[in-house]
Design a protein around this motif. Structure first.
Motif, PDB file in Angstrom:
ATOM      1  N   PHE A 220      63.701  55.056  19.172  1.00 10.37           N
ATOM      2  CA  PHE A 220      64.298  53.943  18.449  1.00 10.37           C
ATOM      3  C   PHE A 220      64.840  54.372  17.093  1.00 10.37           C
ATOM      4  O   PHE A 220      65.631  53.658  16.501  1.00 10.37           O
ATOM      5  N   ALA A 221      64.369  55.525  16.615  1.00 16.01           N
ATOM      6  CA  ALA A 221      64.651  55.879  15.228  1.00 16.01           C
ATOM      7  C   ALA A 221      66.137  56.036  14.961  1.00 16.01           C
ATOM      8  O   ALA A 221      66.590  55.806  13.848  1.00 16.01           O
ATOM      9  N   GLU A 222      66.922  56.423  15.964  1.00 15.62           N
ATOM     10  CA  GLU A 222      68.358  56.618  15.739  1.00 15.62           C
ATOM     11  C   GLU A 222      69.054  55.294  15.450  1.00 15.62           C
ATOM     12  O   GLU A 222      70.069  55.251  14.775  1.00 15.62           O
TER      13      GLU A 222
ATOM     14  N   LEU B 282      67.969  52.860  13.736  1.00 16.76           N
ATOM     15  CA  LEU B 282      67.540  52.197  12.510  1.00 16.76           C
ATOM     16  C   LEU B 282      68.589  52.378  11.413  1.00 16.76           C
ATOM     17  O   LEU B 282      68.986  53.499  11.120  1.00 16.76           O
ATOM     18  N   PRO B 283      69.082  51.304  10.788  1.00 16.83           N
ATOM     19  CA  PRO B 283      70.044  51.454   9.698  1.00 16.83           C
ATOM     20  C   PRO B 283      69.371  52.036   8.458  1.00 16.83           C
ATOM     21  O   PRO B 283      68.138  51.957   8.317  1.00 16.83           O
ATOM     22  N   TRP B 284      70.181  52.607   7.571  1.00 21.99           N
ATOM     23  CA  TRP B 284      69.597  53.344   6.446  1.00 21.99           C
ATOM     24  C   TRP B 284      68.841  52.426   5.505  1.00 21.99           C
ATOM     25  O   TRP B 284      67.849  52.822   4.915  1.00 21.99           O
TER      26      TRP B 284
ATOM     27  N   ALA C 181      65.497  52.283   6.941  1.00 25.21           N
ATOM     28  CA  ALA C 181      64.814  53.566   7.070  1.00 25.21           C
ATOM     29  C   ALA C 181      64.259  54.038   5.731  1.00 25.21           C
ATOM     30  O   ALA C 181      63.160  54.589   5.669  1.00 25.21           O
ATOM     31  N   LEU C 182      65.005  53.788   4.640  1.00 28.62           N
ATOM     32  CA  LEU C 182      64.546  54.271   3.336  1.00 28.62           C
ATOM     33  C   LEU C 182      63.221  53.633   2.918  1.00 28.62           C
ATOM     34  O   LEU C 182      62.276  54.361   2.603  1.00 28.62           O
TER      35      LEU C 182
ATOM     36  N   TYR D 224      59.409  48.314  10.312  1.00 30.94           N
ATOM     37  CA  TYR D 224      60.023  49.148  11.342  1.00 30.94           C
ATOM     38  C   TYR D 224      60.191  48.385  12.647  1.00 30.94           C
ATOM     39  O   TYR D 224      61.283  48.341  13.225  1.00 30.94           O
ATOM     40  N   PHE D 225      59.123  47.733  13.111  1.00 33.06           N
ATOM     41  CA  PHE D 225      59.230  47.048  14.401  1.00 33.06           C
ATOM     42  C   PHE D 225      60.107  45.805  14.303  1.00 33.06           C
ATOM     43  O   PHE D 225      60.796  45.461  15.259  1.00 33.06           O
TER      44      PHE D 225
ATOM     45  N   THR E 155      69.396  59.413   8.818  1.00 27.83           N
ATOM     46  CA  THR E 155      68.268  58.499   8.641  1.00 27.83           C
ATOM     47  C   THR E 155      67.154  58.828   9.624  1.00 27.83           C
ATOM     48  O   THR E 155      65.973  58.762   9.278  1.00 27.83           O
ATOM     49  N   ALA E 156      67.550  59.221  10.851  1.00 33.17           N
ATOM     50  CA  ALA E 156      66.520  59.546  11.847  1.00 33.17           C
ATOM     51  C   ALA E 156      65.712  60.754  11.408  1.00 33.17           C
ATOM     52  O   ALA E 156      64.469  60.756  11.500  1.00 33.17           O
TER      53      ALA E 156
ATOM     54  N   LEU F 162      65.321  61.823   8.352  1.00 31.13           N
ATOM     55  CA  LEU F 162      64.523  61.432   7.193  1.00 31.13           C
ATOM     56  C   LEU F 162      63.258  60.700   7.633  1.00 31.13           C
ATOM     57  O   LEU F 162      62.146  61.006   7.187  1.00 31.13           O
ATOM     58  N   LEU F 163      63.430  59.759   8.553  1.00 30.25           N
ATOM     59  CA  LEU F 163      62.294  58.963   9.002  1.00 30.25           C
ATOM     60  C   LEU F 163      61.270  59.838   9.719  1.00 30.25           C
ATOM     61  O   LEU F 163      60.059  59.728   9.483  1.00 30.25           O
TER      62      LEU F 163
ATOM     63  N   ILE G   3      54.455  54.007  15.176  1.00 25.76           N
ATOM     64  CA  ILE G   3      55.813  54.080  14.615  1.00 25.76           C
ATOM     65  C   ILE G   3      56.542  55.299  15.178  1.00 25.76           C
ATOM     66  O   ILE G   3      57.717  55.227  15.540  1.00 25.76           O
TER      67      ILE G   3
END
Lengths: 118, 174, 94
Positions: free
Chosen positions: A3-5, A7-9, A12-13, A64-65, C3-4, C6-7, C58
């Motif tokens: 899912f991480a890709e 996620l908008p910045w 994510a920050l 995150y979720f 972002t990926a 970084l996360l 996560i």
């Protein structure tokens, strides 16, 4: 990871920041548990792990979720409420047990000395 | 109303817990959660010797919780600094005694939760002779300041919150 | 893409931190001079395990870890209460 890709910045920050902060606070709390000298000082170390460390990571998980599933995911609040209600009870009981044990040990030592003196 | 919903706040939080655990607001879950919220406090009533807590002023309670959340974050950073920067011998940890005027058991439970959640202070016990609270402080610099902080910042608002409930157990005991 | 990365770097760092915290707890559990030190270390170890489960949730993007974290928190509370009660009452010479 999958899912991480998506996620908008802007999400994510804060998630990354909260995770790093939570991890650091958790390790500082247990560092206190490890390096302080007496038990009565050591009991204050894990308190910051339990409150702020767990809080940061729970907020990161909620954020995150909520963003990846694009709906409100707030069931981490249950863990937060549970931990906030139980951690005080645990620390109070351990503190009391320690105090009773120390008092009992010193009383026994005193009576032992008295017996020896007689 | 009083008979079936002895404690509305407890019922609402039970319903919210059920909905959060199931992560849905479907009518079926609302119905089940509502049944749980009504039945559980009724069944749990004999288990509580002091009865359900009655909040005199819920707004004051939320204000107190918000203020103590800020206090928790602030003292977290204080304790972090002490752990990282100071040697263990230089930390002045001591037991202090705080005379309390608060008598309501629910108020005392709330006070102990708030004090123990704040890093740097641990509630040990109440000494029964003079109704004094024995408290362990991680880094004591001024005992009088601690006593006054606990009395004004925590005890006074809690007495306000449980104000209406205060009169009853006193009368019962006498 | 950035972002990926970084996360995932942040998650890895936080995981490393919590594992280090668990190592410190285990050391205190092993060397702890008194029994109450060991109980305190065990309680903190439970808490760290709960945080680890949340972080793995996560990292793998799976919500099933939430249930695990909830159960770990519940079990940790009950076992620590039992141990603390035992410390207070268990070895009283009546």
């Amino acid at each position: 990871m999958n899912f991480a890709e998506t996620l908008p910045w802007w999400a994510a920050l804060p998630v990354a920041f909260l995770l790093v902060l939570g991890g650091l606070i958790a390790v500082i709390g247990t560092l206190g548990l490890f390096r302080l000298q007496s038990f009565y000082q050591r009991i204050h170390g894990p308190a910051i792990t339990v409150t702020l460390g767990a809080g940061c990571i729970l907020v990161a998980s909620m954020l995150y979720f909520s963003v990846t599933q694009s709906r409100l995911v707030i069931h981490e609040l249950l863990i937060a409420a549970f931990v906030l209600m139980t951690a005080p009870v645990v620390s109070m009981l351990i503190m009391r047990a320690a105090l009773y044990r120390d008092l009992r040990a010193s009383r026994e030592a005193a009576s032992h000395d008295e017996a020896k003196g007689m | 109303m009083k008979r079936w919903l002895p404690s509305p706040l407890l019922s609402v939080s039970l319903l919210l817990t059920w909905l959060m655990l199931n992560q849905s607001v479907a009518p079926g879950h609302l119905l089940l959660g509502g049944a749980l919220a009504i039945i559980a406090p009724l069944l749990a009533r004999p288990l509580q010797p002091h009865g359900h807590a009655r909040l005199g002023r819920p707004l004051a309670l939320f204000r107190l919780l918000w203020l103590s959340a800020i206090e928790i974050v602030r003292s977290c950073f204080n304790v972090t600094q002490i752990i990282l920067l100071r040697r263990s011998e230089q930390v002045n940890s001591q037991f202090i005694r705080v005379p309390l005027a608060l008598r309501s058991p629910h108020g005392l439970a709330l006070l102990s939760c708030l004090i123990n959640s704040t890093p740097g202070t641990v509630w040990v016990e109440i000494l029964p002779e003079k109704h004094e609270l024995l408290l362990h402080v991680f880094d004591l610099h001024d005992e009088q300041w601690w006593v006054e902080t606990i009395k004004t910042r925590y005890e006074q608002p809690i007495i306000e919150v449980f104000e209406t409930h205060e009169a009853k157990p006193e009368g019962d005991r006498a | 893409m950035t972002t990926a990365t970084l996360l995932s770097a942040a998650i890895l760092f936080a995981l490393a931190c919590v594992v280090l915290a668990m190592v410190l707890c285990t050391l205190r559990l092993l060397i702890g001079p008194s029994a109450q030190d060991r109980v305190l270390a065990l309680d903190t170890l439970w808490m760290c395990t709960m945080l680890l489960a949340l972080m793995l949730g996560i990292r793998h993007g799976s919500e099933i870890y939430f249930e695990a974290a909830l159960i770990i928190a519940l079990l940790g509370f009950v076992s620590t209460i039992a141990l603390a009660k035992f410390l207070m009452r268990g070895e009283v010479i009546e």
